[in-house]
Design a protein around this motif. Structure first.
Motif, PDB file in Angstrom:
ATOM      1  N   GLY A 135     -16.343  46.388  13.059  1.00 30.83           N
ATOM      2  CA  GLY A 135     -16.436  47.869  13.316  1.00 30.83           C
ATOM      3  C   GLY A 135     -17.845  48.028  13.296  1.00 30.83           C
ATOM      4  O   GLY A 135     -18.965  47.796  12.841  1.00 30.83           O
ATOM      5  N   ALA A 136     -17.517  49.566  13.957  1.00 31.46           N
ATOM      6  CA  ALA A 136     -19.000  51.341  13.511  1.00 31.46           C
ATOM      7  C   ALA A 136     -18.407  51.308  12.567  1.00 31.46           C
ATOM      8  O   ALA A 136     -19.803  52.047  12.127  1.00 31.46           O
ATOM      9  CB  ALA A 136     -18.308  52.223  14.682  1.00 31.46           C
ATOM     10  N   LYS A 137     -18.293  51.178  11.716  1.00 27.57           N
ATOM     11  CA  LYS A 137     -17.335  51.709  10.316  1.00 27.57           C
ATOM     12  C   LYS A 137     -18.255  51.522   9.081  1.00 27.57           C
ATOM     13  O   LYS A 137     -18.509  50.959   8.248  1.00 27.57           O
ATOM     14  CB  LYS A 137     -16.059  52.178  10.242  1.00 27.57           C
ATOM     15  CG  LYS A 137     -15.420  53.066  10.370  1.00 27.57           C
ATOM     16  CD  LYS A 137     -13.905  53.434   9.815  1.00 27.57           C
ATOM     17  CE  LYS A 137     -13.598  54.317  11.187  1.00 27.57           C
ATOM     18  NZ  LYS A 137     -12.101  55.278   9.778  1.00 27.57           N
ATOM     19  N   GLU A 138     -18.950  49.554   9.190  1.00 26.95           N
ATOM     20  CA  GLU A 138     -19.260  48.898   8.643  1.00 26.95           C
ATOM     21  C   GLU A 138     -21.184  48.232   9.318  1.00 26.95           C
ATOM     22  O   GLU A 138     -20.590  48.056   9.759  1.00 26.95           O
ATOM     23  CB  GLU A 138     -18.256  47.696   8.450  1.00 26.95           C
ATOM     24  CG  GLU A 138     -17.401  47.571   8.255  1.00 26.95           C
ATOM     25  CD  GLU A 138     -16.720  46.654   7.698  1.00 26.95           C
ATOM     26  OE1 GLU A 138     -16.520  45.933   6.557  1.00 26.95           O
ATOM     27  OE2 GLU A 138     -15.584  46.230   8.719  1.00 26.95           O
ATOM     28  N   PRO A 139     -21.754  49.626   9.517  1.00 24.25           N
ATOM     29  CA  PRO A 139     -22.832  49.223  10.349  1.00 24.25           C
ATOM     30  C   PRO A 139     -24.078  48.044   9.270  1.00 24.25           C
ATOM     31  O   PRO A 139     -24.566  47.134   9.792  1.00 24.25           O
ATOM     32  CB  PRO A 139     -23.501  50.909  10.559  1.00 24.25           C
ATOM     33  CG  PRO A 139     -23.065  50.894   9.181  1.00 24.25           C
ATOM     34  CD  PRO A 139     -21.624  51.198   8.947  1.00 24.25           C
ATOM     35  N   VAL A 140     -24.017  48.124   8.096  1.00 25.09           N
ATOM     36  CA  VAL A 140     -24.750  47.074   7.681  1.00 25.09           C
ATOM     37  C   VAL A 140     -24.944  46.203   8.188  1.00 25.09           C
ATOM     38  O   VAL A 140     -24.521  44.918   8.134  1.00 25.09           O
ATOM     39  CB  VAL A 140     -24.674  47.780   6.304  1.00 25.09           C
ATOM     40  CG1 VAL A 140     -25.019  46.353   5.703  1.00 25.09           C
ATOM     41  CG2 VAL A 140     -25.345  49.008   5.638  1.00 25.09           C
ATOM     42  N   ALA A 141     -22.809  45.573   7.681  1.00 19.78           N
ATOM     43  CA  ALA A 141     -23.219  44.279   8.008  1.00 19.78           C
ATOM     44  C   ALA A 141     -22.483  44.009   9.602  1.00 19.78           C
ATOM     45  O   ALA A 141     -23.199  43.062   9.905  1.00 19.78           O
ATOM     46  CB  ALA A 141     -21.320  44.012   7.778  1.00 19.78           C
ATOM     47  N   ARG A 142     -22.595  44.839  10.597  1.00 20.42           N
ATOM     48  CA  ARG A 142     -22.935  44.244  11.331  1.00 20.42           C
ATOM     49  C   ARG A 142     -24.410  44.400  11.513  1.00 20.42           C
ATOM     50  O   ARG A 142     -25.489  43.171  12.414  1.00 20.42           O
ATOM     51  CB  ARG A 142     -22.676  45.802  12.456  1.00 20.42           C
ATOM     52  CG  ARG A 142     -21.385  45.568  12.626  1.00 20.42           C
ATOM     53  CD  ARG A 142     -20.678  46.762  13.779  1.00 20.42           C
ATOM     54  NE  ARG A 142     -20.724  46.769  15.181  1.00 20.42           N
ATOM     55  CZ  ARG A 142     -21.067  47.140  16.323  1.00 20.42           C
ATOM     56  NH1 ARG A 142     -20.578  49.005  16.393  1.00 20.42           N
ATOM     57  NH2 ARG A 142     -20.927  47.136  16.987  1.00 20.42           N
ATOM     58  N   ALA A 143     -25.588  45.042  11.448  1.00 18.22           N
ATOM     59  CA  ALA A 143     -27.211  45.061  11.129  1.00 18.22           C
ATOM     60  C   ALA A 143     -27.075  43.733  10.760  1.00 18.22           C
ATOM     61  O   ALA A 143     -28.143  42.902  11.291  1.00 18.22           O
ATOM     62  CB  ALA A 143     -27.887  46.254  10.178  1.00 18.22           C
ATOM     63  N   ALA A 184     -18.258  37.826  14.427  1.00 13.81           N
ATOM     64  CA  ALA A 184     -18.052  38.572  13.043  1.00 13.81           C
ATOM     65  C   ALA A 184     -18.472  39.782  13.570  1.00 13.81           C
ATOM     66  O   ALA A 184     -17.975  40.973  12.676  1.00 13.81           O
ATOM     67  CB  ALA A 184     -19.018  37.735  12.324  1.00 13.81           C
ATOM     68  N   GLY A 185     -19.829  40.728  14.278  1.00 11.72           N
ATOM     69  CA  GLY A 185     -19.955  42.056  14.365  1.00 11.72           C
ATOM     70  C   GLY A 185     -19.009  42.494  14.968  1.00 11.72           C
ATOM     71  O   GLY A 185     -18.980  44.504  14.901  1.00 11.72           O
ATOM     72  N   GLN A 186     -17.982  41.724  16.165  1.00 13.64           N
ATOM     73  CA  GLN A 186     -17.405  42.562  16.933  1.00 13.64           C
ATOM     74  C   GLN A 186     -16.259  43.514  15.435  1.00 13.64           C
ATOM     75  O   GLN A 186     -15.821  44.389  15.694  1.00 13.64           O
ATOM     76  CB  GLN A 186     -16.906  42.050  17.729  1.00 13.64           C
ATOM     77  CG  GLN A 186     -17.688  42.028  19.147  1.00 13.64           C
ATOM     78  CD  GLN A 186     -17.672  40.938  19.758  1.00 13.64           C
ATOM     79  OE1 GLN A 186     -16.507  40.296  19.923  1.00 13.64           O
ATOM     80  NE2 GLN A 186     -18.290  40.690  21.339  1.00 13.64           N
ATOM     81  N   GLY A 187     -16.450  41.990  14.883  1.00 14.53           N
ATOM     82  CA  GLY A 187     -14.903  42.281  13.856  1.00 14.53           C
ATOM     83  C   GLY A 187     -15.166  43.417  12.990  1.00 14.53           C
ATOM     84  O   GLY A 187     -13.687  44.142  12.360  1.00 14.53           O
ATOM     85  N   ASP A 232     -11.286  36.249   9.500  1.00 15.12           N
ATOM     86  CA  ASP A 232     -12.028  37.474   9.617  1.00 15.12           C
ATOM     87  C   ASP A 232     -12.965  37.957   9.743  1.00 15.12           C
ATOM     88  O   ASP A 232     -14.078  36.595   9.197  1.00 15.12           O
ATOM     89  CB  ASP A 232     -11.530  37.791   7.453  1.00 15.12           C
ATOM     90  CG  ASP A 232     -11.890  36.868   6.674  1.00 15.12           C
ATOM     91  OD1 ASP A 232     -11.625  35.736   6.491  1.00 15.12           O
ATOM     92  OD2 ASP A 232     -12.622  37.375   5.918  1.00 15.12           O
ATOM     93  N   ALA A 233     -14.390  38.777   9.154  1.00 13.73           N
ATOM     94  CA  ALA A 233     -14.917  39.124   9.338  1.00 13.73           C
ATOM     95  C   ALA A 233     -15.656  38.703   9.210  1.00 13.73           C
ATOM     96  O   ALA A 233     -16.983  37.797   9.217  1.00 13.73           O
ATOM     97  CB  ALA A 233     -15.363  40.480  10.476  1.00 13.73           C
TER      98      ALA A 233
END
Length: 406
Positions: free
Chosen positions: A61-69, A56-59, A29-30
């Protein structure tokens, strides 16, 4: 966040990547991928770390901007450690803005320190200072406090402010002790050792000796006439005459300063400035032209008078003439100075930091490697250069979720 992810995050915060992997090694999982990526980075496997963090960043997704950042931030720190200075800085800026907008103060502060460290490596001190000024006054966790103090000390070093650097490194050491991260403590210790190492050589009246950073600053503030061969500048009190783009003029200025108060023969000047083994009339004519240009550049701080056998330098106000030279003068000494930090650099990063072309940098690296002074590992774009036998590894990498302040 489940208990295994929380436990892995705490293990990484304590500098225990193996402990973190014990919790998430088999998960896909991400959040687990992000933690695995950070753990692999701390263990030195930067290529696998980058791949895991990208997944992980791709996992997330766009609905989790903080995790991607946060994943982008971790990628940025890996790029910094691996000296990939061409990594897109705009992505880090955007990630920091997202973190600040969502109230993730700690990771936003960490993003600032990463940006500052990158700017320091490429010599943009003004931008680095402006970013440091953006920190809020709230207390930071010990690891982030140490990183910020290291950045402040790095700027002070480059500004030749020895006491400010010493105070910043002392603060960093105290914070690193509280953080209890051995790699961070070692990084602070290595940074502080710079203050006790020779920063330059003083050449004065035919003698030379090494100078510490504080002594360099004292010399430049003394009002002496200084030919600074570290930056190719002629200095006197508050006046600086840059000659970095005029190598012939600088070579003449240095030769005259090293001989002061005596003069320098025309033959010696021709050898130093033009590398002419046997001078003819055309060389002498060019010497007269270049001396005239140097007189014009130094007008107001020094005179250059002709003597029976050559030329002599006469400062207008200063009572002493000194040359400030690099501690080690040889071909490509600037490349060796960057590699001395113990990290693995790419040729493109070295070219960016030194303001030269990548082709010129590749030639310099091959020359140094042929002389046995540096080593490389990897191939093509993954090729890295270093002086120690093994590359360094990240110290306090970003965690995918903020931890408690204590």
């Amino acid at each position: 966040m489940d208990s295994l992810i929380t436990a892995a995050g705490r293990a990484l915060a304590a500098g225990d990547p193996f402990g973190a992997l014990n919790h998430v090694a088999l998960r896909e999982d991400a959040p687990a991928l992000a933690l695995r990526g950070i753990a692999m980075a701390q263990l030195g496997d930067l290529a696998r770390a980058k791949a895991l963090l990208k997944r992980a960043g791709q996992g997330f997704g766009a609905k989790e901007p903080v995790a991607r950042a946060r994943c982008i931030l971790a990628e940025a720190e890996i790029a910094l450690v691996s000296r990939d200075l061409g990594w897109p800085a705009k992505a880090l800026d955007a990630a920091r803005a997202v973190l600040e907008a969502h109230g993730d103060r700690l990771n936003a502060a960490h993003a600032r320190t990463i940006e500052v460290r990158r700017l320091l490596l490429i010599g943009r001190l003004g931008e680095a200072e402006r970013l440091l000024g953006g920190f809020d006054e709230s207390p930071l966790p010990p690891a982030l406090e140490a990183a910020r103090a290291l950045a402040i000390g790095g700027i002070a070093l480059r500004r030749l402010q020895a006491e400010a650097a010493r105070a910043a490194f002392a603060q960093a050491a105290e914070a690193a002790e509280r953080a209890r991260i051995p790699a961070l403590m070692a990084e602070v210790e290595a940074a502080a050792r710079v203050l006790a190492a020779p920063a330059a050589r003083l050449i004065l009246r035919g003698t030379e000796r090494p100078l510490l950073l504080g002594e360099v600053a004292a010399l430049l503030a003394s009002g002496s006439f200084v030919v600074d061969a570290c930056r190719n500048v002629v200095r006197e009190a508050g006046t600086a005459v840059p000659l970095a783009t005029r190598p012939v003029l600088f070579a003449l200025a240095r030769a005259l300063a090293e001989a002061w108060p005596a003069d320098v023969s025309r033959e010696d000047l021709l050898k130093r400035a033009f590398r002419a083994k046997e001078a003819d009339e055309s060389h002498r004519a060019r010497l007269r032209v270049e001396i005239g240009r140097l007189r014009a550049e130094l007008h107001g701080i020094a005179e250059i008078s002709a003597t029976q056998r050559g030329f002599a330098l006469k400062p207008r106000r200063a009572g002493e003439v000194a040359v400030l030279a690099q501690p080690l003068e040889e071909a490509h000494a600037d490349v060796l100075a960057l590699l001395a930090d113990g990290e693995a650099w790419s040729s493109s990063a070295l070219a960016l930091a030194l303001g030269t072309s990548q082709r010129n940098m590749q030639r310099a690296l091959e020359t140094l490697a042929g002389a046995g002074k540096i080593q490389s590992f990897g191939k093509a774009r993954a090729r890295r250069w270093l002086t120690p036998p093994v590359p360094g590894f990240p110290t306090a990498l970003l965690l995918p979720a903020p931890l408690p302040d204590r």
